[in-house]
Design a protein around this motif. Structure first.
Motif, PDB file in Angstrom:
ATOM      1  N   SER A  76      14.164 -16.158  -9.320  1.00  0.00           N
ATOM      2  CA  SER A  76      15.465 -16.342  -9.985  1.00  0.00           C
ATOM      3  C   SER A  76      16.270 -15.047  -9.929  1.00  0.00           C
ATOM      4  O   SER A  76      17.477 -15.074  -9.665  1.00  0.00           O
ATOM      5  N   ALA A  77      15.598 -13.930 -10.195  1.00  0.00           N
ATOM      6  CA  ALA A  77      16.298 -12.640 -10.183  1.00  0.00           C
ATOM      7  C   ALA A  77      16.874 -12.340  -8.809  1.00  0.00           C
ATOM      8  O   ALA A  77      17.951 -11.758  -8.688  1.00  0.00           O
ATOM      9  N   LEU A  78      16.170 -12.768  -7.776  1.00  0.00           N
ATOM     10  CA  LEU A  78      16.658 -12.526  -6.408  1.00  0.00           C
ATOM     11  C   LEU A  78      17.822 -13.454  -6.052  1.00  0.00           C
ATOM     12  O   LEU A  78      18.412 -13.318  -4.982  1.00  0.00           O
ATOM     13  N   GLY A  79      18.096 -14.405  -6.948  1.00  0.00           N
ATOM     14  CA  GLY A  79      19.238 -15.296  -6.719  1.00  0.00           C
ATOM     15  C   GLY A  79      18.864 -16.659  -6.167  1.00  0.00           C
ATOM     16  O   GLY A  79      19.697 -17.358  -5.602  1.00  0.00           O
ATOM     17  N   THR A 112      11.010 -13.736 -10.718  1.00  0.00           N
ATOM     18  CA  THR A 112      11.400 -12.875  -9.591  1.00  0.00           C
ATOM     19  C   THR A 112      12.311 -13.643  -8.631  1.00  0.00           C
ATOM     20  O   THR A 112      13.345 -13.131  -8.198  1.00  0.00           O
TER      21      THR A 112
END
Lengths: 402, 226
Positions: free
Chosen positions: A303-306, A301
């Motif tokens: 990582s997905a958020l940047g 999560t």
């Protein structure tokens, strides 16, 4: 964003495993610190024995005796009184003790034994040895000029001869000119060091008696005792420059047992320390690896958020640091408590090889060592967590979130 | 309306050449600025794979993908990370809130990642908490929230940075009808307010009916052209 607080919350989420890791580190650290405290205490005792036995600085004449060369008897240091007077003028010097070593045969009735003797300044000699040379059955006054000269025997040597305090004994020795010498002496008391080799074969008498017996004013060594042991090297260098034809050594150069024991203990505790560091490394790696596995959705999560991988690394390393700091604090307190308990209990170690008596266990509490060892452990924890968190960036976002 | 997103013959295959499985095949469609587009399809139809590619979580095997006219299909991991941080908001099926962060921290996190000043973060988060009726929950951890509240926090987190594109994967899957309806209403309101384009994968008819347009996926292929 308070990352420290977030790290704390993450730690508390997995309290059971974190507690076991924390205890592994704390107990490992306590073992290291207690072991280290015992090691430091042993080093200090051995240093103390070496300094009290030989002096901080020792002047000897290495040239072999022309007649008795190579034997225990070595009376080659002449004109030592001038050196002694010169040293007394130095405020760094506490005591200057002449010692004349000789050897021969001691008899009581039909019982005889070989001895290694020392002619010493009796009162000062026993004073500098302190608790490392214990006496029994002393006559008062002892080793002072009497009609009959006095000697003191090693406890076991006296037992071999069947001699008790007050007995008259005969000393026989060989002088440097090759002639024999004999003297009747009175046994003024016994001493023991706990080392059979010394207590079985040695005796002491006053330097005056030794001079009479050996018909020589020469001595074997001049032992210099200082107010501060740190001055040893400066005094040694000064004397080596000023005195010709003699060798000047510091106590460290003559402390063979101290160096041997230190080398042995350094290896033993070095290996023990290494094993504990490996255990801590594995425990922390395991904890972080499991945390990463359990929190892979969370990592995905982030990582997905940047979130950059370095931020994810940092979060885990921060958690490991907190565990490390908490564990080392507990470990230090544990070591402090154990050390004090052992010191108060006055436990005894069994007699080491070559000794007849054990010695009290004393564990030093050295705060610099506590903090340095803890810092090493925290660094190990950080390195272990850093290596383990590499896996965190390998977490596939797609797989973890699917 | 400007084109926000354009997919051009996107395919996705898993595995080696001989045993490869095709998850998506030749997908092309566009999404305009502020549009609410539903992706419909049964389980295993490739909806999540398509969302992963659109959200720059996964790379397509073939084809091209444009975000605001820039080709982003074959970006490096680091470049995709930057796009996700800056331009894309995610609403996950299971909300995926960070358990160790409070409601406030979860919502503030995307702003922090984008280097927004703390004062501005505080202002924006407080405003959104008010809008979403979550003010009283600001210090609570996700485990202390109800399913509906979690979803609202997830929506708030996706929208706080005013992204150009919001990817929502089954946003109503873990909610009852009442909460699902409220969640969708909220997304529409924020869509109007912030102007973000929404790409929503769902097989919930209620959600699909509330979208501007829908596309349907079946076995990795687009069934109805947009």
């Amino acid at each position: 964003m308070n990352w420290l607080l977030i790290a704390m919350r993450n730690i508390l989420r997995d309290a059971t495993r974190v507690t076991s890791t924390l205890l592994i580190i704390a107990v490992g650290l306590a073992a290291l610190l207690v072991g280290n405290g015992f090691m430091l205490s042993t080093y200090d005792s051995l240093q103390e024995i070496a300094m009290r036995t030989e002096g901080h600085v020792i002047i000897i004449d290495d040239n072999p005796d022309p007649v008795l060369g190579g034997s225990h008897q070595q009376l080659t240091l002449s004109n030592w009184q001038a050196t002694q007077e010169m040293l007394w003028a130095d405020e760094r010097v506490l005591r200057v003790l002449p010692r004349a070593r000789f050897e021969g045969m001691i008899s009581k009735g039909n019982k005889s034994a070989v001895f290694f003797g020392s002619g010493v300044d009796p009162k000062e000699e026993f004073r500098v040895h302190g608790p490392f040379l214990r006496t029994s059955g002393l006559l008062d006054p002892w080793l002072t000029p009497q009609d009959t000269p006095d000697i003191m025997l090693g406890k076991q040597l006296a037992q071999t001869l069947g001699a008790v305090t007050g007995d008259l004994l005969t000393l026989q020795t060989k002088r440097s000119d090759g002639t024999s010498s004999e003297l009747v002496v009175r046994l003024a008391g016994l001493y023991y060091t706990g080392t059979p080799e010394i207590d079985n074969h040695t005796l002491m008498t006053s330097l005056t008696t030794a001079t009479t017996l050996l018909d020589s004013n020469n001595i074997s060594q001049l032992s210099i005792y200082l107010n501060q042991r740190e001055d040893s090297i400066a005094i040694q260098q000064l004397l080596q420059e000023q005195l010709e034809g003699v060798t000047v050594q510091t106590w460290q150069q003559r402390a063979e047992l101290y160096h041997k024991v230190r080398s042995l203990y350094d290896r033993i505790f070095g290996i023990m320390g290494l094993i504990i560091l490996i255990v801590v490394f594995l425990a922390v790696s395991n904890t972080i690896a499991l945390a990463i596995y359990q929190r892979r959705e969370e990592i995905a999560t982030l990582s997905a958020l940047g979130t950059k991988p370095v931020r994810i690394y940092t979060n885990f390393i921060l958690e490991a640091c907190l565990i490390g700091i908490a564990a080392t604090t507990i470990g230090m307190l544990l070591a402090y408590a154990i050390s004090n308990a052992v010191n108060l209990a006055e436990l005894m170690m069994p007699a080491p090889p070559g000794k007849t008596e054990g010695y009290p266990i004393f564990i030093y509490i050295s705060w610099p060592h506590y903090f340095i060892t803890s810092a090493v452990l925290i660094i190990t924890v950080v390195v272990a967590s850093f290596i383990a968190t590499r896996n965190a960036t390998r977490v596939s976002i797609v797989k973890a979130l699917s | 309306m400007n084109t926000r997103l354009k997919l051009d013959a996107i395919s996705k295959r898993y595995g080696g050449d001989k045993n490869s499985i095709t998850a998506l095949q030749d997908i092309s469609f566009t999404l305009t600025e502020g549009e609410f587009l539903a992706i419909q399809g049964p389980s295993g139809s490739g909806k999540s794979t398509l969302l992963n590619i659109c959200g720059l979580i996964d790379n397509p095997s073939d084809g091209d993908y444009y975000l605001n006219g820039i080709s982003v299909a074959q970006l490096s991991i680091s470049e995709r990370c930057t796009y996700r941080r800056r331009d894309i908001g995610f609403i996950f099926q299971r909300h995926q809130l960070i358990p160790a962060m409070t409601v406030y921290e979860n919502i503030a996190y995307p702003l922090l990642l984008n280097g927004v000043q703390p004062k501005q973060i505080k202002h924006d988060v407080n405003q959104l908490l008010n809008t979403m009726g979550l003010e009283h929950r600001r210090k609570h951890l996700p485990k202390q929230l109800s399913g509906g509240e979690r979803q609202r926090v997830g929506v708030a987190r996706a929208l706080i940075k005013r992204p150009q594109l919001v990817i929502a994967d089954e946003p109503s899957a873990s909610l009852d009808h009442q909460h699902a309806h409220a969640g969708l209403q909220l997304m529409r309101e924020l869509n109007k307010q912030y102007g973000a384009s929404f790409l929503i994968a769902s097989h919930d008819a209620f959600v699909i009916d509330h979208c501007d347009r829908k596309i349907e996926l079946l076995d990795g292929q687009l069934k109805a052209s947009p």
